[in-house]
Design a protein around this motif. Structure first.
Motif, mmCIF file in Angstrom:
data_model
loop_
_atom_site.group_PDB
_atom_site.id
_atom_site.type_symbol
_atom_site.label_atom_id
_atom_site.label_comp_id
_atom_site.label_asym_id
_atom_site.label_seq_id
_atom_site.Cartn_x
_atom_site.Cartn_y
_atom_site.Cartn_z
ATOM 1 N N LEU A 232 0.837 -1.205 0.000
ATOM 2 C CA LEU A 232 0.000 0.000 0.000
ATOM 3 C C LEU A 232 0.872 1.255 0.000
ATOM 4 N N ARG A 233 1.903 1.237 0.833
ATOM 5 C CA ARG A 233 2.801 2.404 0.881
ATOM 6 C C ARG A 233 3.464 2.629 -0.466
ATOM 7 N N ALA A 234 3.926 1.550 -1.078
ATOM 8 C CA ALA A 234 4.591 1.693 -2.379
ATOM 9 C C ALA A 234 3.620 2.277 -3.404
ATOM 10 N N ALA A 235 2.371 1.827 -3.377
ATOM 11 C CA ALA A 235 1.382 2.342 -4.333
ATOM 12 C C ALA A 235 1.096 3.819 -4.051
ATOM 13 N N ALA A 236 0.941 4.166 -2.781
ATOM 14 C CA ALA A 236 0.584 5.544 -2.420
ATOM 15 C C ALA A 236 1.678 6.526 -2.832
ATOM 16 N N VAL A 237 2.922 6.147 -2.642
ATOM 17 C CA VAL A 237 4.018 7.089 -2.904
ATOM 18 C C VAL A 237 4.519 7.013 -4.346
ATOM 19 N N SER A 238 3.911 6.140 -5.148
ATOM 20 C CA SER A 238 4.409 5.920 -6.513
ATOM 21 C C SER A 238 4.068 7.064 -7.453
ATOM 22 N N GLY A 239 3.053 7.850 -7.090
ATOM 23 C CA GLY A 239 2.586 8.884 -8.019
ATOM 24 C C GLY A 239 1.585 8.342 -9.030
ATOM 25 N N ASP A 240 1.382 7.037 -9.077
ATOM 26 C CA ASP A 240 0.416 6.407 -9.992
ATOM 27 C C ASP A 240 -0.970 7.009 -9.740
ATOM 28 N N GLY A 241 -1.552 7.582 -10.794
ATOM 29 C CA GLY A 241 -2.823 8.291 -10.665
ATOM 30 C C GLY A 241 -3.989 7.427 -10.248
ATOM 31 N N ARG A 242 -3.822 6.106 -10.264
ATOM 32 C CA ARG A 242 -4.929 5.228 -9.866
ATOM 33 C C ARG A 242 -5.065 5.093 -8.356
ATOM 34 N N PHE A 243 -4.116 5.652 -7.601
ATOM 35 C CA PHE A 243 -4.179 5.537 -6.139
ATOM 36 C C PHE A 243 -4.296 6.926 -5.525
ATOM 37 N N PHE A 244 -5.273 7.083 -4.641
ATOM 38 C CA PHE A 244 -5.420 8.386 -3.995
ATOM 39 C C PHE A 244 -6.024 8.244 -2.606
ATOM 40 N N LEU A 245 -6.035 9.370 -1.888
ATOM 41 C CA LEU A 245 -6.432 9.355 -0.484
ATOM 42 C C LEU A 245 -7.940 9.258 -0.293
ATOM 43 N N GLY A 246 -8.356 8.289 0.502
ATOM 44 C CA GLY A 246 -9.700 8.242 1.072
ATOM 45 C C GLY A 246 -9.460 7.848 2.514
ATOM 46 N N THR A 247 -9.616 8.781 3.439
ATOM 47 C CA THR A 247 -9.182 8.490 4.821
ATOM 48 C C THR A 247 -9.968 7.367 5.468
ATOM 49 N N ASP A 248 -11.219 7.172 5.027
ATOM 50 C CA ASP A 248 -12.169 6.303 5.725
ATOM 51 C C ASP A 248 -12.270 6.710 7.190
ATOM 52 N N SER A 249 -12.117 7.993 7.454
ATOM 53 C CA SER A 249 -12.291 8.483 8.814
ATOM 54 C C SER A 249 -13.711 8.133 9.251
ATOM 55 N N ALA A 250 -13.810 7.347 10.315
ATOM 56 C CA ALA A 250 -15.100 6.740 10.683
ATOM 57 C C ALA A 250 -15.316 6.848 12.188
ATOM 58 N N PRO A 251 -15.818 8.022 12.627
ATOM 59 C CA PRO A 251 -15.936 8.244 14.077
ATOM 60 C C PRO A 251 -17.011 7.382 14.739
ATOM 61 N N HIS A 252 -16.635 6.818 15.870
ATOM 62 C CA HIS A 252 -17.588 6.179 16.790
ATOM 63 C C HIS A 252 -17.225 6.695 18.174
ATOM 64 N N VAL A 253 -18.205 6.936 19.021
ATOM 65 C CA VAL A 253 -17.863 7.389 20.366
ATOM 66 C C VAL A 253 -17.150 6.261 21.114
ATOM 67 N N ASP A 254 -16.315 6.658 22.085
ATOM 68 C CA ASP A 254 -15.462 5.682 22.763
ATOM 69 C C ASP A 254 -16.262 4.527 23.360
ATOM 70 N N GLY A 255 -17.450 4.821 23.858
ATOM 71 C CA GLY A 255 -18.259 3.758 24.452
ATOM 72 C C GLY A 255 -18.596 2.660 23.453
ATOM 73 N N ALA A 256 -18.716 3.020 22.197
ATOM 74 C CA ALA A 256 -19.046 2.030 21.173
ATOM 75 C C ALA A 256 -17.809 1.284 20.683
ATOM 76 N N LYS A 257 -16.634 1.891 20.847
ATOM 77 C CA LYS A 257 -15.383 1.238 20.422
ATOM 78 C C LYS A 257 -14.825 0.355 21.526
ATOM 79 N N GLU A 258 -14.839 0.884 22.763
ATOM 80 C CA GLU A 258 -14.214 0.185 23.887
ATOM 81 C C GLU A 258 -15.284 -0.659 24.555
ATOM 82 N N SER A 259 -15.635 -1.736 23.894
ATOM 83 C CA SER A 259 -16.820 -2.491 24.292
ATOM 84 C C SER A 259 -16.572 -3.966 24.025
ATOM 85 N N ALA A 260 -17.410 -4.825 24.614
ATOM 86 C CA ALA A 260 -17.261 -6.271 24.387
ATOM 87 C C ALA A 260 -17.451 -6.608 22.914
#
Ligand code: DOR
Ligand code: ZN
Length: 346
Positions: A232-260
């Motif tokens: 993934l790192r090699a693809a990201a830093v290659s400059g190849d136009g087919r790879f680009f940033l999508g953070t998938d930033s996906a917030p959940h409150v801590d109670g929902a993450k730190e759970s059984a």
């Protein structure tokens, strides 16, 4: 070594803003550093029609920080009941930029997703006809298939057959996590691209269990072996136009993450640009950061890159970043990468 870097303002081609209190709290984490973002539709209930997308966009715009010139770009959640005419109207009116395919049950709020892509063939054909891109969550959902193999098997059994049946369909493999995914994209020159997240460039599956279970590193697709991260790192830093940033930033409150039974998702918007500068510096490729974060995605989606710029500055001491974002629903933990960061956006 470069100590300052100015690039066109980045775009985030895959983000989860949620709704309500969480949305209001996380928006500025994106709008401070990004010109545009492609907003995922997996709300409860999901954004399935043009009217849903227009209404969601209005809620986002109404909540933007004062003076922000950020542009949210909207997606529709593909279901087996999706109406091709509604999709076409939404695209032609500018209400949406892409449609998102979630295999049913693959991830957070994907219950209304697709059980068999044959059932959405008419919509996919219409999308190919009008040039509307399909963003794909590329994992099979069969629980008997090992979670670390689900992306590779999806490519072989679902994605490639679907692309062959639908010539001209423009596809983005979202949050690609494997060497298999990288190779698949590299071996197809037309109508195929991939987003890569911040966290998949920085963690492998060992990090999930380093000294104990680390719920804030749990996301889907799950982080894989080190050789996949390196691909993934090699693809990201290659400059190849087919790879680009999508953070998938996906917030959940801590109670929902730190759970059984914790939710999948990494919240990384506020420090993504610091993280990426770190990664690209480590790879000796700071000159390729702009392509990955600001140019390649815009080109694939057929829009001009932002006219604005951001400047990143390097310091020898590690930079600190806000560990948590407070919301009326609870705190959200910001991605804490397993290395020091030396870059910050000025
Ligand atoms: O980790 C993830 N979180 N992966 C997804 O595909 C969905 C996302 C979410 O919405 O929380
Ligand atoms: Zn996502």
């Amino acid at each position: 070594m470069a100590s300052e870097l100015t690039i066109r303002k980045p775009d985030d081609w895959h983000v989860h803003f949620r709704d309500g209190a969480v949305m209001r709290a996380v928006l500025s984490g994106t709008t401070e550093h990004f010109a545009r973002a492609l907003v995922m539709p997996n709300l409860v209930p999901p954004v399935v029609t043009m009217n849903d997308a227009v209404a969601y966009r209005e809620r986002i715009v109404a909540s933007l920080p004062d003076g922000s010139d950020f542009t949210p770009m909207m997606t529709l959640y593909l279901t087996e009941a999706t109406d091709a005419d509604d999709v076409e109207r939404a695209y032609k009116s500018g209400a949406i930029t892409a449609v998102k395919l979630y295999p049913a049950g693959a991830t957070t709020n994907s219950d209304s997703g697709v059980t068999d892509v044959a059932r959405v063939a008419p919509v996919l054909e219409r999308m190919a006809e009008i040039g509307l891109p399909l963003c794909v969550h590329g994992e099979v959902t069969d629980p008997s298939i090992d979670i670390f193999d689900r992306e590779a098997i999806f490519i072989e059994t679902v994605l490639d057959p679907m692309r062959q049946r639908t010539p001209g369909l423009r596809v983005i493999m979202e949050h690609v996590t494997t060497e298999d995914g990288v190779r698949y994209v590299q071996s197809h020159s037309e109508n195929l691209a991939a987003t890569i997240t911040t966290h998949h460039l920085m963690i492998n599956r060992n990090h999930l269990f380093q000294g104990g279970i680390r719920p804030h590193f749990f996301c889907l697709p799950i982080a894989k072996r080190e050789h996949h991260r390196l691909a993934l790192r090699a693809a990201a830093v290659s400059g190849d136009g087919r790879f680009f940033l999508g953070t998938d930033s996906a917030p959940h409150v801590d109670g929902a993450k730190e759970s059984a039974c914790g939710c999948a998702g990494v919240y990384n918007s506020p420090n993504t640009m610091s993280c990426l500068a770190q990664v690209f510096e480590e790879e000796g490729a700071l000159d390729k950061l702009e392509a990955f974060a600001s140019l390649n995605g815009a080109a694939y989606y057929g829009v001009a890159p932002s006219d604005e710029t951001i400047t990143l500055k390097r310091q020898d001491d590690s930079v600190s970043y806000q560990a948590k974002v407070k919301t009326e629903d609870g705190d959200i933990t910001v991605f804490d990468p397993p290395c020091d960061l030396h870059w910050s956006v000025v």
